[in-house]
Design a protein around this motif. Structure first.
Motif, short mmCIF file in Angstrom:
data_model
loop_
_atom_site.label_atom_id
_atom_site.label_comp_id
_atom_site.label_asym_id
_atom_site.label_seq_id
_atom_site.Cartn_x
_atom_site.Cartn_y
_atom_site.Cartn_z
N SER A 65 24.59 24.44 -38.10
CA SER A 65 24.85 23.01 -38.30
C SER A 65 23.70 22.10 -37.90
O SER A 65 23.78 20.89 -38.13
N VAL A 66 22.63 22.64 -37.36
CA VAL A 66 21.43 21.83 -37.15
C VAL A 66 20.99 21.20 -38.46
O VAL A 66 20.43 20.10 -38.49
N LYS A 68 22.54 19.69 -40.53
CA LYS A 68 23.20 18.41 -40.81
C LYS A 68 22.31 17.23 -40.43
O LYS A 68 22.45 16.14 -40.99
N PHE A 69 21.39 17.44 -39.48
CA PHE A 69 20.37 16.43 -39.20
C PHE A 69 19.45 16.27 -40.41
O PHE A 69 19.16 15.15 -40.84
N VAL A 126 27.49 14.35 -38.49
CA VAL A 126 26.43 14.55 -37.49
C VAL A 126 27.02 14.61 -36.08
O VAL A 126 26.82 15.58 -35.35
N SER A 129 30.00 17.16 -36.30
CA SER A 129 29.63 18.39 -37.02
C SER A 129 30.68 18.85 -38.03
O SER A 129 30.97 20.04 -38.18
N MET A 210 23.32 10.39 -33.38
CA MET A 210 22.93 11.62 -32.69
C MET A 210 23.14 11.49 -31.18
O MET A 210 23.50 12.46 -30.50
N THR A 213 26.65 12.38 -30.27
CA THR A 213 27.11 13.73 -30.60
C THR A 213 27.96 14.30 -29.47
O THR A 213 27.56 14.24 -28.29
N LYS A 233 21.30 17.48 -32.16
CA LYS A 233 22.20 18.13 -33.13
C LYS A 233 22.29 19.61 -32.82
O LYS A 233 21.28 20.29 -32.70
N ASP A 250 20.32 24.08 -30.37
CA ASP A 250 20.36 22.64 -30.08
C ASP A 250 18.95 22.10 -30.23
O ASP A 250 17.98 22.71 -29.73
#
Length: 297
Positions: A65-66, A68-69, A126, A129, A210, A213, A233, A250
């Motif tokens: 899911s990083v 998504k940044f 973001v 997630s 972010m 998050t 993220k 991360d």
């Protein structure tokens, strides 16, 4: 002539000192990960000091899911080009809300058939997630290939985004189609933080999102002083039948007490360690980095 010689000697001595300090930090991190049954990629960069460390940068790490940044950057670039607007309504059908995937949108709107502003879909994707939100955004801008091309045009070459969330959920191996090197994620964070990608409005929106998050409280933020501002993220895979976790990640921007920043990317892959250990690896590396940038140790 003597003045120039002295200036040169001072510059060289400063460079040697900086190299020695970053070298010590790199050795400390390498010692930390040496005993772990995992492949750990690390990139650390001081936005103002320019100090940099890279570990295992020759390897490809699954983004999870990083990415998504990366997707959010591509979406907001379309906002800045006038093709989308932050307040435009996105129609979400029930068929968009796939089951058996992480989706706060689906939990709030189980029947779908709602219109949410683009800002809200981005925040779900973001800050929380949301996997369905991610794929809704990808469909909005033309899919993973649009994001892949966008990143390459920015000069971020060591990255590949080929599969959406629904596709990654179909088979274990698909997640590895979305990969990065540690340095590429930090290079992207650097471009973002230096405001070289987005308009001021889009930058402010994404940075704040972010910073809000909620995932990964035991990762980058895990050992930092309370109240430290971290715009980050996370990315998390499942664990297969062999006990291998593909990714605990991360990446983010850490604000130091003096107002300067460092970008950090810790990508833990192919791990036979527990989730707690994988997250602690990230927290420990971040704390070592924090100590370096705040006190030089």
């Amino acid at each position: 002539m003597l003045h120039l010689l002295l200036t040169g000697l001072i510059y060289c001595s400063v460079q040697v000192a900086v190299f020695a300090q970053t070298g010590a930090l790199k050795r400390n991190i390498e010692d930390l990960i040496a005993s772990k049954d995992a492949t750990v990629g690390v990139a650390i960069y001081g936005l103002e000091s320019k100090d940099a460390i890279y570990i295992n940068n020759n390897k490809h790490f699954p983004l999870q899911s990083v990415f998504k940044f990366h997707i959010a950057l591509a979406v907001l670039s379309e906002v800045d080009r006038g093709r989308l607007t932050l307040n435009q309504k996105i129609r979400i059908k029930k068929s968009d809300l796939l089951p058996n995937t992480w989706s706060p949108i689906r939990e709030k709107y189980p029947q779908g058939n709602v219109e949410l502003p683009l800002t809200e879909v981005l925040k779900y994707t973001v800050a929380e997630s949301d996997n369905n939100g991610c794929d809704i955004l990808l469909r909005l801008i033309g899919g993973t290939q649009f994001v892949n091309n966008y990143l390459h045009k920015l000069g971020i070459k060591e990255v590949s985004i080929q599969a959406n969330e629904a596709e990654m959920h179909q088979a274990w191996d698909v997640q590895f189609q979305n990969w990065t090197t540690p340095k590429s994620t930090v290079d992207l964070l650097k471009l973002f933080q230096e405001r070289k990608i987005l308009s001021a409005k889009s930058y402010d929106f994404l940075w704040q999102t972010m910073a809000e998050t909620v995932s990964g409280k035991n990762r980058i933020k895990g050992q930092l002083p309370a109240g430290t501002v971290v715009a980050h993220k996370t990315g998390t895979s499942g664990t297969n039948d062999q006990g291998i976790t593909a990714a605990i990640n991360d990446i983010g921007l850490v604000t130091l007490p003096n107002g300067t920043h460092f970008a950090i990317s810790v990508l833990v892959s192919n791990s036979k360690e527990s989730t707690e250990t994988n997250e602690k690896i990230i927290a420990d590396i971040t704390k070592l980095s924090w100590n370096y940038f705040t006190s030089g140790i």
